[in-house]
Scaffold this motif. Structure first.
Motif, PDB file in Angstrom:
ATOM      1  N   VAL A  93       0.945  -1.155  -0.018  1.00  0.00           N
ATOM      2  CA  VAL A  93       0.016  -0.001   0.252  1.00  0.00           C
ATOM      3  C   VAL A  93       0.719   1.242  -0.039  1.00  0.00           C
ATOM      4  O   VAL A  93       0.610   2.234  -0.925  1.00  0.00           O
ATOM      5  CB  VAL A  93      -0.923   0.013   1.204  1.00  0.00           C
ATOM      6  CG1 VAL A  93      -1.555   1.452   1.450  1.00  0.00           C
ATOM      7  CG2 VAL A  93      -2.026  -1.245   1.255  1.00  0.00           C
ATOM      8  N   SER A  94       1.971   1.360   0.762  1.00  0.00           N
ATOM      9  CA  SER A  94       2.815   2.467   0.801  1.00  0.00           C
ATOM     10  C   SER A  94       3.731   2.512  -0.128  1.00  0.00           C
ATOM     11  O   SER A  94       4.097   3.793  -0.430  1.00  0.00           O
ATOM     12  CB  SER A  94       3.262   2.387   2.264  1.00  0.00           C
ATOM     13  OG  SER A  94       4.324   1.591   2.220  1.00  0.00           O
ATOM     14  N   GLY A  95       4.416   1.520  -0.714  1.00  0.00           N
ATOM     15  CA  GLY A  95       5.326   1.591  -1.508  1.00  0.00           C
ATOM     16  C   GLY A  95       6.656   1.639  -0.822  1.00  0.00           C
ATOM     17  O   GLY A  95       7.908   1.618  -1.364  1.00  0.00           O
ATOM     18  N   TYR A 125       3.129   3.207  11.136  1.00  0.00           N
ATOM     19  CA  TYR A 125       3.358   3.757   9.525  1.00  0.00           C
ATOM     20  C   TYR A 125       4.236   4.686   9.539  1.00  0.00           C
ATOM     21  O   TYR A 125       4.252   5.596   8.384  1.00  0.00           O
ATOM     22  CB  TYR A 125       1.842   3.998   9.167  1.00  0.00           C
ATOM     23  CG  TYR A 125       0.688   2.851   9.166  1.00  0.00           C
ATOM     24  CD1 TYR A 125       1.026   1.631   8.765  1.00  0.00           C
ATOM     25  CD2 TYR A 125      -0.056   3.017  10.032  1.00  0.00           C
ATOM     26  CE1 TYR A 125       0.018   0.720   8.683  1.00  0.00           C
ATOM     27  CE2 TYR A 125      -0.947   1.820  10.158  1.00  0.00           C
ATOM     28  CZ  TYR A 125      -1.032   0.883   9.906  1.00  0.00           C
ATOM     29  OH  TYR A 125      -1.839  -0.166   9.875  1.00  0.00           O
ATOM     30  N   ALA A 128       6.258   5.112   6.390  1.00  0.00           N
ATOM     31  CA  ALA A 128       5.583   5.332   5.296  1.00  0.00           C
ATOM     32  C   ALA A 128       5.177   6.454   5.164  1.00  0.00           C
ATOM     33  O   ALA A 128       5.128   7.417   4.126  1.00  0.00           O
ATOM     34  CB  ALA A 128       4.300   4.435   5.399  1.00  0.00           C
ATOM     35  N   GLN A 132       6.734  10.280   2.602  1.00  0.00           N
ATOM     36  CA  GLN A 132       5.969  11.178   1.484  1.00  0.00           C
ATOM     37  C   GLN A 132       6.573  12.630   1.633  1.00  0.00           C
ATOM     38  O   GLN A 132       6.103  13.286   0.805  1.00  0.00           O
ATOM     39  CB  GLN A 132       4.320  11.163   1.819  1.00  0.00           C
ATOM     40  CG  GLN A 132       3.772   9.632   1.496  1.00  0.00           C
ATOM     41  CD  GLN A 132       4.243   9.098   0.193  1.00  0.00           C
ATOM     42  OE1 GLN A 132       3.930   9.678  -0.649  1.00  0.00           O
ATOM     43  NE2 GLN A 132       5.099   8.118   0.118  1.00  0.00           N
ATOM     44  N   LEU A 166      -5.158   0.754   7.045  1.00  0.00           N
ATOM     45  CA  LEU A 166      -4.436   0.592   5.522  1.00  0.00           C
ATOM     46  C   LEU A 166      -5.475   1.057   4.675  1.00  0.00           C
ATOM     47  O   LEU A 166      -4.963   1.872   3.687  1.00  0.00           O
ATOM     48  CB  LEU A 166      -4.104  -0.838   4.914  1.00  0.00           C
ATOM     49  CG  LEU A 166      -2.742  -1.483   5.727  1.00  0.00           C
ATOM     50  CD1 LEU A 166      -2.707  -3.071   5.135  1.00  0.00           C
ATOM     51  CD2 LEU A 166      -1.604  -0.973   5.139  1.00  0.00           C
ATOM     52  N   HIS A 168      -6.893   3.695   5.321  1.00  0.00           N
ATOM     53  CA  HIS A 168      -6.674   5.293   5.511  1.00  0.00           C
ATOM     54  C   HIS A 168      -5.424   5.600   5.373  1.00  0.00           C
ATOM     55  O   HIS A 168      -5.127   6.914   5.089  1.00  0.00           O
ATOM     56  CB  HIS A 168      -7.092   5.587   6.959  1.00  0.00           C
ATOM     57  CG  HIS A 168      -8.421   5.313   7.141  1.00  0.00           C
ATOM     58  ND1 HIS A 168      -9.606   5.722   6.685  1.00  0.00           N
ATOM     59  CD2 HIS A 168      -9.223   4.287   7.920  1.00  0.00           C
ATOM     60  CE1 HIS A 168     -10.630   5.502   7.147  1.00  0.00           C
ATOM     61  NE2 HIS A 168     -10.427   4.539   7.798  1.00  0.00           N
ATOM     62  N   LEU A 169      -4.364   4.728   5.103  1.00  0.00           N
ATOM     63  CA  LEU A 169      -2.907   5.077   4.810  1.00  0.00           C
ATOM     64  C   LEU A 169      -2.718   5.869   3.737  1.00  0.00           C
ATOM     65  O   LEU A 169      -1.860   6.773   3.796  1.00  0.00           O
ATOM     66  CB  LEU A 169      -2.104   3.685   4.962  1.00  0.00           C
ATOM     67  CG  LEU A 169      -0.701   4.109   4.849  1.00  0.00           C
ATOM     68  CD1 LEU A 169      -0.091   4.802   6.169  1.00  0.00           C
ATOM     69  CD2 LEU A 169       0.107   2.523   4.597  1.00  0.00           C
ATOM     70  N   ARG A 170      -3.376   5.523   2.625  1.00  0.00           N
ATOM     71  CA  ARG A 170      -2.839   6.104   1.418  1.00  0.00           C
ATOM     72  C   ARG A 170      -3.468   7.765   1.742  1.00  0.00           C
ATOM     73  O   ARG A 170      -2.681   8.406   1.264  1.00  0.00           O
ATOM     74  CB  ARG A 170      -3.684   5.582   0.247  1.00  0.00           C
ATOM     75  CG  ARG A 170      -3.012   4.670  -0.387  1.00  0.00           C
ATOM     76  CD  ARG A 170      -1.749   5.311  -1.029  1.00  0.00           C
ATOM     77  NE  ARG A 170      -1.338   4.406  -2.064  1.00  0.00           N
ATOM     78  CZ  ARG A 170       0.177   4.688  -2.437  1.00  0.00           C
ATOM     79  NH1 ARG A 170       0.747   5.606  -1.913  1.00  0.00           N
ATOM     80  NH2 ARG A 170       0.408   4.041  -3.489  1.00  0.00           N
ATOM     81  N   GLU A 171      -4.733   8.168   2.308  1.00  0.00           N
ATOM     82  CA  GLU A 171      -5.103   9.403   2.383  1.00  0.00           C
ATOM     83  C   GLU A 171      -4.359  10.044   3.511  1.00  0.00           C
ATOM     84  O   GLU A 171      -3.755  11.260   3.372  1.00  0.00           O
ATOM     85  CB  GLU A 171      -6.484   9.600   2.836  1.00  0.00           C
ATOM     86  CG  GLU A 171      -6.764   8.987   4.111  1.00  0.00           C
ATOM     87  CD  GLU A 171      -8.232   8.731   4.412  1.00  0.00           C
ATOM     88  OE1 GLU A 171      -8.769   9.091   5.434  1.00  0.00           O
ATOM     89  OE2 GLU A 171      -8.916   8.136   3.596  1.00  0.00           O
ATOM     90  N   MET A 173      -0.895   9.374   3.623  1.00  0.00           N
ATOM     91  CA  MET A 173       0.227   9.664   2.867  1.00  0.00           C
ATOM     92  C   MET A 173      -0.098  10.890   1.970  1.00  0.00           C
ATOM     93  O   MET A 173       1.096  11.688   1.505  1.00  0.00           O
ATOM     94  CB  MET A 173       0.614   8.504   2.104  1.00  0.00           C
ATOM     95  CG  MET A 173       1.133   7.327   3.215  1.00  0.00           C
ATOM     96  SD  MET A 173       1.390   5.635   2.300  1.00  0.00           S
ATOM     97  CE  MET A 173       3.001   6.333   1.295  1.00  0.00           C
TER      98      MET A 173
END
Length: 173
Positions: A93-95, A125, A128, A132, A166, A168-171, A173
């Protein structure tokens, strides 16, 4: 820790009236830190402080140095296997490819973590989220010892919490 602090005034120890969780502890430590680097680790003596000098050396070229407990001293099915799955998902998810997001032994450049606003559970996290902001992240194998104090709050039941986080992780980041 009291003895270490008495011997070295650069060391700061944070104590809470009760257990507010790892994210609250890290956030308080980040806020009180005065040095260029902030070192985090658990108080259960599973992390080995002798790993810190090598991690600080790596921090000369990285913003976050994460410990990797390659030879874990945990129960295989209830701790290690869920951790492997969670780390794979977090990396996907985070890269940010790490073997061990859950290892508390980390070294951070202070300017990378001080501005972060973390909600409960977000400590796992940090690499991650910080990546960003341009944070250079690396990982190094560290020692891991059997737990001597307390009990783990992680296990199979926490897997579902990680999955929810996970989403919510993308938002974040």
């Amino acid at each position: 820790l009291v003895e270490v602090q008495a011997a070295d005034p650069r060391v700061r120890v944070v104590r809470f009236a009760r257990n507010f969780g790892q994210t609250a502890a890290f956030t308080a430590g980040f806020a009180l830190a005065r040095g260029r680097f902030v070192v985090t680790f658990d108080g259960d003596l599973q992390n080995d402080p002798t790993d810190i000098p090598a991690m600080l050396a790596l921090a000369a070229t990285h913003d976050i140095v994460c410990g990797w407990r390659r030879d874990r001293k945990d129960a295989l099915l209830t701790r290690h296997v869920p951790s492997v799955v969670a780390n794979w998902l977090i990396s996907l998810v985070s890269g940010v490819r790490l073997h061990d997001n859950g290892c508390s032994l980390k070294v951070f450049r202070a300017e990378v973590v001080k501005p972060l606003k973390l909600r409960p559970g977000m400590h796992r996290y940090l690499p991650a989220i910080a990546s960003q902001l341009g944070g250079r992240v690396t990982e190094v194998v560290v020692h891991h010892r059997p737990r001597q104090f307390g009990h783990s709050k992680y296990g199979l039941s926490r897997t579902f919490r990680v999955l929810a986080d996970l989403l919510h992780l993308r938002e974040l980041m």
